[in-house]
Motif scaffolding. Structure first.
Motif, short mmCIF file in Angstrom:
data_model
loop_
_atom_site.label_atom_id
_atom_site.label_comp_id
_atom_site.label_asym_id
_atom_site.label_seq_id
_atom_site.Cartn_x
_atom_site.Cartn_y
_atom_site.Cartn_z
N PHE A 197 -12.75 21.38 -8.52
CA PHE A 197 -12.37 20.04 -8.97
C PHE A 197 -11.11 20.12 -9.80
O PHE A 197 -11.00 20.91 -10.72
CB PHE A 197 -13.51 19.43 -9.80
N ASP A 198 -10.13 19.29 -9.48
CA ASP A 198 -8.86 19.24 -10.21
C ASP A 198 -8.65 17.82 -10.73
O ASP A 198 -8.28 16.93 -9.98
CB ASP A 198 -7.70 19.64 -9.30
N PRO A 199 -8.91 17.56 -12.03
CA PRO A 199 -8.77 16.19 -12.55
C PRO A 199 -7.33 15.71 -12.64
O PRO A 199 -7.09 14.52 -12.84
CB PRO A 199 -9.42 16.27 -13.93
N TRP A 200 -6.36 16.62 -12.51
CA TRP A 200 -4.96 16.24 -12.71
C TRP A 200 -4.17 16.18 -11.42
O TRP A 200 -2.95 16.13 -11.43
CB TRP A 200 -4.29 17.21 -13.69
N ARG A 201 -4.84 16.18 -10.25
CA ARG A 201 -4.10 16.09 -8.99
C ARG A 201 -3.44 14.71 -8.88
O ARG A 201 -3.83 13.79 -9.61
CB ARG A 201 -5.00 16.40 -7.80
N PRO A 202 -2.46 14.54 -7.99
CA PRO A 202 -1.71 13.27 -7.93
C PRO A 202 -2.59 12.05 -7.71
O PRO A 202 -3.62 12.11 -7.04
CB PRO A 202 -0.77 13.48 -6.74
N SER A 203 -2.15 10.94 -8.28
CA SER A 203 -2.87 9.67 -8.16
C SER A 203 -2.81 9.15 -6.73
O SER A 203 -1.76 9.23 -6.08
CB SER A 203 -2.23 8.64 -9.10
N PRO A 204 -3.89 8.55 -6.23
CA PRO A 204 -3.87 7.95 -4.89
C PRO A 204 -3.31 6.53 -4.89
O PRO A 204 -3.23 5.90 -3.84
CB PRO A 204 -5.35 7.95 -4.49
N VAL A 205 -2.94 6.00 -6.07
CA VAL A 205 -2.38 4.65 -6.17
C VAL A 205 -1.09 4.68 -6.97
O VAL A 205 -0.84 5.61 -7.74
CB VAL A 205 -3.38 3.66 -6.82
N GLN A 206 -0.27 3.66 -6.79
CA GLN A 206 0.99 3.53 -7.51
C GLN A 206 0.92 2.32 -8.44
O GLN A 206 0.57 1.22 -8.01
CB GLN A 206 2.14 3.35 -6.52
N GLU A 207 1.25 2.53 -9.72
CA GLU A 207 1.30 1.41 -10.65
C GLU A 207 2.62 0.67 -10.46
O GLU A 207 3.69 1.26 -10.51
CB GLU A 207 1.19 1.91 -12.10
N VAL A 208 2.52 -0.65 -10.27
CA VAL A 208 3.70 -1.48 -10.00
C VAL A 208 4.17 -2.19 -11.26
O VAL A 208 5.36 -2.24 -11.56
CB VAL A 208 3.40 -2.50 -8.88
N SER A 209 3.23 -2.78 -12.00
CA SER A 209 3.60 -3.51 -13.21
C SER A 209 2.43 -3.52 -14.18
O SER A 209 1.27 -3.36 -13.79
CB SER A 209 4.04 -4.94 -12.89
N TYR A 264 -1.34 -2.67 -8.95
CA TYR A 264 -1.25 -1.38 -8.26
C TYR A 264 -0.99 -1.60 -6.78
O TYR A 264 -1.26 -2.68 -6.24
CB TYR A 264 -2.56 -0.61 -8.39
N LEU A 265 -0.52 -0.53 -6.12
CA LEU A 265 -0.47 -0.46 -4.67
C LEU A 265 -1.36 0.68 -4.23
O LEU A 265 -1.23 1.80 -4.72
CB LEU A 265 0.96 -0.21 -4.17
N ALA A 266 -2.28 0.40 -3.31
CA ALA A 266 -3.16 1.44 -2.77
C ALA A 266 -2.50 2.05 -1.54
O ALA A 266 -1.42 1.63 -1.12
CB ALA A 266 -4.51 0.83 -2.41
N VAL A 267 -3.16 3.02 -0.96
CA VAL A 267 -2.68 3.62 0.29
C VAL A 267 -2.52 2.52 1.33
O VAL A 267 -3.38 1.65 1.46
CB VAL A 267 -3.68 4.70 0.78
N GLY A 268 -1.41 2.53 2.04
CA GLY A 268 -1.14 1.47 3.01
C GLY A 268 -0.50 0.25 2.38
O GLY A 268 -0.48 -0.82 2.99
N ASP A 269 0.01 0.39 1.15
CA ASP A 269 0.70 -0.69 0.44
C ASP A 269 -0.18 -1.92 0.21
O ASP A 269 0.31 -3.05 0.18
CB ASP A 269 1.99 -1.10 1.16
N GLU A 270 -1.47 -1.72 0.04
CA GLU A 270 -2.38 -2.83 -0.25
C GLU A 270 -2.39 -3.09 -1.76
O GLU A 270 -2.74 -2.22 -2.55
CB GLU A 270 -3.80 -2.51 0.23
#
Length: 197
Positions: A9-21, A38-44
């Protein structure tokens, strides 16, 4: 079912979402609330409210007197409209107050004890689904009774009840003690503090 571990388990691996504002929508004495997009995978796109703890960790104290008893404080909690039994706890007055100093202050204010020794024995995330709040647990020994402080309007007659560790443990198992920091502290104490002495 296999017990084989395929990946540590790696708690610091990259985030699966992008913070937009992010915009702060509330600020109070203990916490603030941000509205985050946020934007999820697939820009949702999706939105969440995130609670941010102000001034550092919540500090909680499991104290044992010479008879092996724990002071538990009766608190009336407005959000749940019920009385609780809790270990003494609180927040720093400012960003400069050290956790051990908060522990000493809250043990005196809420439970009416001074302690000779404080040892931090645990730290946990309270509600990681919507908050960055952490609680640090301290073990206090060498207790001396002292005066308590008046704690606030929501609990005008706050009582301190002394229980043995075995009694407190039974109240956790029975569901009488429901406060998370108190449950964790008592279960951890039941497991033994030999390594802290």
């Amino acid at each position: 079912m296999s017990s084989q571990i395929y990946r540590q388990f790696d708690p610091w691996r990259p985030s699966p979402v992008q913070e937009v504002s992010r915009q702060q929508v509330l600020k109070s004495h203990y916490f603030s609330v941000d509205q985050v997009n946020y934007l999820a995978v697939g820009d949702e796109p999706f939105e969440r409210s995130i609670l941010n703890e102000e001034r550092g960790d919540t500090i909680a104290i499991l104290a044992l007197d010479a008879q092996g008893r724990i002071p538990l404080v009766e608190q009336y909690r407005l959000p749940t409209h019920r009385w609780t039994l809790e270990v003494p706890a609180g927040h720093p007055k400012n960003e400069q107050e050290r956790p051990v100093d908060v522990a000493a202050r809250k043990l005196q204010e809420e439970a009416g004890f001074r302690a000779e020794h404080f040892t931090q024995f645990a730290r946990f995330i309270n509600t990681p689904s919507f908050s960055n709040q952490h609680t640090s647990l301290f073990y206090a020994q060498g207790l001396t009774p002292t005066d308590r402080a008046h704690l606030g309007p929501e609990t005008p007659r706050q009582e301190v009840r002394m229980y043995t560790l075995a009694e407190a443990y039974r109240m956790v198992i029975a569901g009488t003690i429901l406060d998370a920091k108190s449950v964790i502290a008592i279960l951890r104490a039941k497991n033994g503090f030999a390594e802290l002495n």
